[in-house]
Enzyme design. Structure first.
Site, short mmCIF file in Angstrom:
data_model
loop_
_atom_site.label_atom_id
_atom_site.label_comp_id
_atom_site.label_asym_id
_atom_site.label_seq_id
_atom_site.Cartn_x
_atom_site.Cartn_y
_atom_site.Cartn_z
N ASP A 1 1.21 2.22 4.27
CA ASP A 1 0.02 3.06 4.18
C ASP A 1 0.47 4.51 4.32
OD1 ASP A 1 -2.38 4.53 4.92
OD2 ASP A 1 -3.31 2.60 5.35
N ILE A 2 0.06 5.39 3.41
CA ILE A 2 0.49 6.79 3.46
C ILE A 2 -0.31 7.62 4.46
CG2 ILE A 2 1.51 6.81 1.16
CD1 ILE A 2 -1.04 8.40 0.27
N GLU B 1 -12.84 1.32 2.14
CA GLU B 1 -12.25 2.52 1.55
C GLU B 1 -11.91 2.33 0.07
OE1 GLU B 1 -10.16 0.68 3.73
OE2 GLU B 1 -11.13 1.36 5.55
N HIS C 1 -7.57 -5.75 0.83
CA HIS C 1 -6.33 -5.31 1.46
C HIS C 1 -6.32 -5.67 2.93
CE1 HIS C 1 -9.15 -1.89 1.42
NE2 HIS C 1 -8.52 -1.37 2.47
N HIS D 1 -4.61 -4.90 6.46
CA HIS D 1 -3.85 -3.90 7.22
C HIS D 1 -2.99 -4.63 8.25
CE1 HIS D 1 -6.23 -0.24 6.13
NE2 HIS D 1 -7.20 -1.14 5.96
#
Length: 129
Positions: A29-30, A88, A93, A95
């Site tokens: 994750d950026i 988002e 996805h 995490h």
């Protein structure tokens, strides 16, 4: 229209790839909550995790587990937390967040890393897969 994550999978948008197989993709994750915060996604676009067919859902969890085990070997942490929020980006996805405190799970606590730190970390996690 392809999602942001589909563009990452196809290489239109760069990522710090951790793992990939024919059905799934994992990348750092950026905007991480903690060092090593990783996203695991199916390559097939689906908005909601419980809309995945059962086989894909189970396979995503197996893929995520493999990545989480590599994270535990690479990043100093008490445990790897898992969250599926999905608001988002309209693409399933998972995490995976290396945790030492509960605040790292709130999505309000963010850290900064340089490009070199991301690249080095991704390489170390891949080595532990």
């Amino acid at each position: 229209m392809p999602t942001l994550f589909t563009k990452i999978i196809t290489g239109e948008i760069p990522s710090y790839k951790i793992a990939e197989d024919e059905n799934f993709y994992a990348f750092l994750d950026i905007n991480p909550n903690a060092k090593g915060h990783t996203l695991c996604i199916p390559k097939k676009e689906e908005d909601k995790i419980f809309d995945l067919d059962e086989d894909t859902y189970v396979a995503l969890m197996k893929f995520s587990r493999k990545v989480a085990k590599a994270l535990e070997k690479t990043v100093s942490c008490k445990r790897v937390g898992i969250a599926v929020v999905g608001l988002e980006v309209p693409h399933v996805h998972v995490h995976l967040i290396p945790l030492n405190t509960m605040s790292e799970m709130t999505f309000q606590h963010k850290i900064s890393m340089s490009k070199e730190e991301f690249e080095d970390l991704a390489s170390k996690i891949r080595a532990n897969l």
